[in-house]
Design a protein around this motif. Structure first.
Motif, PDB file in Angstrom:
ATOM      1  N   SER A  26       0.867  -1.183   0.000  1.00 60.65           N
ATOM      2  CA  SER A  26       0.000   0.000   0.000  1.00 60.65           C
ATOM      3  C   SER A  26       0.901   1.229   0.000  1.00 60.65           C
ATOM      4  O   SER A  26       2.117   1.108   0.248  1.00 60.65           O
ATOM      5  CB  SER A  26      -0.892   0.020   1.243  1.00 60.65           C
ATOM      6  N   GLY A  27       0.290   2.374  -0.221  1.00 57.28           N
ATOM      7  CA  GLY A  27       1.052   3.618  -0.112  1.00 57.28           C
ATOM      8  C   GLY A  27       1.570   3.798   1.306  1.00 57.28           C
ATOM      9  O   GLY A  27       2.715   4.208   1.519  1.00 57.28           O
ATOM     10  N   MET A  28       0.723   3.470   2.294  1.00 58.55           N
ATOM     11  CA  MET A  28       1.175   3.628   3.685  1.00 58.55           C
ATOM     12  C   MET A  28       2.302   2.657   4.021  1.00 58.55           C
ATOM     13  O   MET A  28       3.168   2.987   4.842  1.00 58.55           O
ATOM     14  CB  MET A  28       0.005   3.465   4.672  1.00 58.55           C
ATOM     15  N   ILE A  83       5.347   4.467   2.741  1.00 53.40           N
ATOM     16  CA  ILE A  83       5.703   5.628   3.563  1.00 53.40           C
ATOM     17  C   ILE A  83       6.233   5.184   4.923  1.00 53.40           C
ATOM     18  O   ILE A  83       7.288   5.643   5.387  1.00 53.40           O
ATOM     19  CB  ILE A  83       4.467   6.552   3.710  1.00 53.40           C
ATOM     20  N   TYR A 104      -0.972  14.134   3.801  1.00 57.49           N
ATOM     21  CA  TYR A 104      -1.985  13.080   3.678  1.00 57.49           C
ATOM     22  C   TYR A 104      -2.332  12.593   5.099  1.00 57.49           C
ATOM     23  O   TYR A 104      -1.432  12.423   5.934  1.00 57.49           O
ATOM     24  CB  TYR A 104      -1.414  11.936   2.822  1.00 57.49           C
ATOM     25  N   ASP A 114       6.373  12.653  -1.265  1.00 55.27           N
ATOM     26  CA  ASP A 114       5.237  11.828  -1.695  1.00 55.27           C
ATOM     27  C   ASP A 114       4.775  12.405  -3.040  1.00 55.27           C
ATOM     28  O   ASP A 114       4.237  13.509  -3.102  1.00 55.27           O
ATOM     29  CB  ASP A 114       4.145  11.907  -0.625  1.00 55.27           C
ATOM     30  N   THR A 166       2.564  11.108  -5.138  1.00 59.96           N
ATOM     31  CA  THR A 166       1.315  10.469  -5.568  1.00 59.96           C
ATOM     32  C   THR A 166       0.465  11.383  -6.455  1.00 59.96           C
ATOM     33  O   THR A 166       0.002  10.971  -7.521  1.00 59.96           O
ATOM     34  CB  THR A 166       0.478  10.065  -4.331  1.00 59.96           C
ATOM     35  N   PHE A 167       0.242  12.625  -5.998  1.00 56.91           N
ATOM     36  CA  PHE A 167      -0.677  13.509  -6.726  1.00 56.91           C
ATOM     37  C   PHE A 167      -0.105  13.943  -8.075  1.00 56.91           C
ATOM     38  O   PHE A 167      -0.856  14.191  -9.007  1.00 56.91           O
ATOM     39  CB  PHE A 167      -0.996  14.765  -5.886  1.00 56.91           C
ATOM     40  N   LYS A 199      -3.527   4.985  -6.428  1.00 52.13           N
ATOM     41  CA  LYS A 199      -4.102   6.159  -7.071  1.00 52.13           C
ATOM     42  C   LYS A 199      -3.764   6.151  -8.563  1.00 52.13           C
ATOM     43  O   LYS A 199      -4.148   5.235  -9.267  1.00 52.13           O
ATOM     44  CB  LYS A 199      -3.619   7.421  -6.340  1.00 52.13           C
ATOM     45  N   ILE A 209      -4.952  -1.821  -4.120  1.00 55.18           N
ATOM     46  CA  ILE A 209      -4.164  -1.098  -3.112  1.00 55.18           C
ATOM     47  C   ILE A 209      -2.698  -1.473  -3.335  1.00 55.18           C
ATOM     48  O   ILE A 209      -2.366  -2.663  -3.400  1.00 55.18           O
ATOM     49  CB  ILE A 209      -4.590  -1.491  -1.671  1.00 55.18           C
ATOM     50  N   ALA A 210      -1.845  -0.463  -3.494  1.00 52.24           N
ATOM     51  CA  ALA A 210      -0.424  -0.713  -3.766  1.00 52.24           C
ATOM     52  C   ALA A 210       0.370   0.540  -3.429  1.00 52.24           C
ATOM     53  O   ALA A 210      -0.192   1.622  -3.291  1.00 52.24           O
ATOM     54  CB  ALA A 210      -0.223  -1.059  -5.247  1.00 52.24           C
ATOM     55  N   LEU A 266      -8.667   8.584  -4.918  1.00 49.67           N
ATOM     56  CA  LEU A 266      -8.411   9.485  -6.035  1.00 49.67           C
ATOM     57  C   LEU A 266      -7.563   8.779  -7.083  1.00 49.67           C
ATOM     58  O   LEU A 266      -7.070   7.677  -6.862  1.00 49.67           O
ATOM     59  CB  LEU A 266      -7.648  10.732  -5.525  1.00 49.67           C
TER      60      LEU A 266
HETATM   61  C1  LIG Z   1      -3.804   7.523  -0.645  1.00 53.86           C
HETATM   62  C2  LIG Z   1      -2.563   8.222  -0.314  1.00 53.86           C
HETATM   63  C3  LIG Z   1      -1.604   7.639   0.508  1.00 53.86           C
HETATM   64  C4  LIG Z   1      -1.823   6.272   1.142  1.00 53.86           C
HETATM   65  O1  LIG Z   1      -1.927   5.288   0.175  1.00 53.86           O
HETATM   66  P1  LIG Z   1      -2.652   3.856   0.382  1.00 53.86           P
HETATM   67  O2  LIG Z   1      -2.371   3.165  -0.893  1.00 53.86           O
HETATM   68  O3  LIG Z   1      -4.095   4.126   0.647  1.00 53.86           O
HETATM   69  O4  LIG Z   1      -1.987   3.227   1.561  1.00 53.86           O
HETATM   70  C5  LIG Z   1      -0.439   8.330   0.753  1.00 53.86           C
HETATM   71  N1  LIG Z   1      -0.223   9.548   0.230  1.00 53.86           N
HETATM   72  C6  LIG Z   1      -1.115  10.152  -0.559  1.00 53.86           C
HETATM   73  C7  LIG Z   1      -0.806  11.491  -1.102  1.00 53.86           C
HETATM   74  C8  LIG Z   1      -2.306   9.521  -0.858  1.00 53.86           C
HETATM   75  O5  LIG Z   1      -3.196  10.119  -1.640  1.00 53.86           O
END
Ligand SMILES: *Cc1c(COP(=O)(O)O)cnc(C)c1O
Length: 404
Positions: A98-100, A103, A124, A196, A198-199, A221, A230-231, A349
């Motif tokens: 997952s993203g978490m 992180i 986040y 991060d 992601t966005f 995302k 979930i990744a 998102l």
């Molecule tokens: C969703 C999100 C996360 C966490 O990701 P998961 O895959 O839900 O664990 C971390 N940082 C940002 C910016 C996110 O949008």
């Protein structure tokens, strides 16, 4: 076939391609070709799913080199690692459950008891809770800073500061920090710099090319892009990514084989999706900015956005996230969310479906109300993740939902 001879791990294209063409490939081409096994396994054009937990022992030395799914070295993992490293122009990459997981494992690898972290305010929600609730239990201190104020970073720096952590485009007001200054500050003071991404996605921004040590993603995302997986991912310096992999091997947050397959498939269309989402988000932001029932729009592509200059200088696109404040506060925001017909009221998102969420109720519900207000996250705020519907249809949907 001699079944006693273990099959070697398939090679994945280090340069990102099978045929190594003379000219460097664009990100669109690397998304398709980088990291694909050489030769293709049984000739399969799509990366097959390796639904096996373990592999025949092939003489590997050292625990972390054994071929076992939790050790993040299945063919599905290796192909994704090479593809992600290639598209972010980095030495190395690692996928996570997952993203978490990306992180938390990265922070727990870089920081230990006695260390101090500088982190951007308005993170986040999950990252915010990790830093404020769990790191102190482990003896790790932190200070929050504004992303555009290097003097404040300097004031809060301590001899034990180890790392600085920011988000390329923050959540939910979509501010872009002075990312070059973050890199310079980290280098000057010997800190590990983490972002991060992601966005922004690697299509709009490549942090490691700018000088960040590590770029982190929720692959849930944009990277996957279909709201069905979930990744996560860690991308960056090879020495750090290997330390993080070894920590992840022990913490156990490996990406499942089927999720890896879906992430791999989703990545192939990342560039087309993100460019279209950039365009639609810009059009929606402009339409909302002209709407009488909208108090404020936050989009880094609007010239009036407070960090538009950073975004224009650093990013190749302003992203698919827009947020706006409905006139009339929380009640008005709830009415808009209820009335939307195309956009779905759901957290998350970065997928093909347009989603809206109200940060005060969801992603930032964990913050005390006074802290939310201080950060500018008001009850009327609606965050939009623009999907792949027609921009005209989306604008019409928001206009009808905003009508009195
Ligand atoms: C969703 C999100 C996360 C966490 O990701 P998961 O895959 O839900 O664990 C971390 N940082 C940002 C910016 C996110 O949008």
């Amino acid at each position: 076939m001699n079944r006693d001879v273990p099959a070697p791990a398939p090679k994945v294209g280090r340069s990102g391609t099978e045929s190594r063409p003379a000219r460097p490939l664009a990100v669109d081409s690397r998304l398709i070709h980088a990291g694909e096994p050489v030769p293709r396994i049984e000739g399969a054009v799509a990366m097959p799913i390796f639904q096996t937990s373990t592999y025949v022992y092939g003489g590997e030395e050292g625990y972390h080199n054994l071929r076992y799914h939790r050790l993040n070295n299945s063919p599905n993992h290796l192909a994704l690692h090479a593809k992600l490293a290639s598209i972010e122009e980095a030495e190395s990459a690692l996928v996570t459950a997952s993203g978490m997981a990306a992180i938390s494992t990265a922070l727990l690898t870089i920081l230990s008891a006695g260390d101090h972290l500088l982190a951007q305010a308005r993170l986040y929600g999950g990252t915010y809770s990790l830093i404020t609730q769990h790191l102190p239990d482990l003896g790790i201190a932190y200070d929050f800073v504004e992303g555009g104020d290097p003097d404040e970073w300097e004031r809060k720096l301590r001899p034990e500061t180890k790392a600085i952590y920011v988000e390329t485009i923050d959540n939910p007001l979509l501010a872009v920090p002075d990312l070059e200054a973050v890199v310079d500050f980290a280098r000057e003071h010997g800190l590990v710099s983490l972002v991060d991404n992601t966005f922004a996605t690697p299509v709009n921004f490549r942090p490691v090319a700018l000088g960040f040590d590590l770029s982190l993603h929720s692959g849930t995302k944009y990277l996957n892009g279909h709201n069905d997986v979930i990744a996560g991912a860690v991308v960056g310096r090879a020495d750090l990514v290997e330390r993080i992999r070894q920590k992840l091997n022990e913490l156990g947050g490996c990406l499942d084989a089927h999720a890896a397959f879906l992430l791999h498939r989703g990545l192939k269309t990342l560039a087309v999706r993100v460019r279209r989402q950039n365009e639609s988000a810009q059009a929606l932001a402009e339409a909302l900015a002209n709407h009488p029932a909208v108090a404020r729009v936050h989009y880094p592509g609007l010239p009036e956005h407070p960090t538009h200059a950073n975004a224009a200088r650093l990013l190749d696109g302003y992203g698919g996230m827009v947020s706006f404040e409905a006139e009339g506060g929380g009640e008005a925001a709830a009415r808009v969310a209820r009335r939307l017909e195309l956009a779905i009221d759901a957290p998350s998102l970065g997928g093909v479906d347009t989603l809206v969420s109200r940060p005060a109720l969801l992603s930032h519900a964990g913050l005390p109300p006074a802290e939310r207000e201080r950060l500018g996250i008001r009850d009327g705020l609606i965050r939009v993740s623009v999907g792949l519907e027609s921009a005209d249809d989306l604008i019409a949907d928001f206009q009808q939902a905003l009508e009195e």
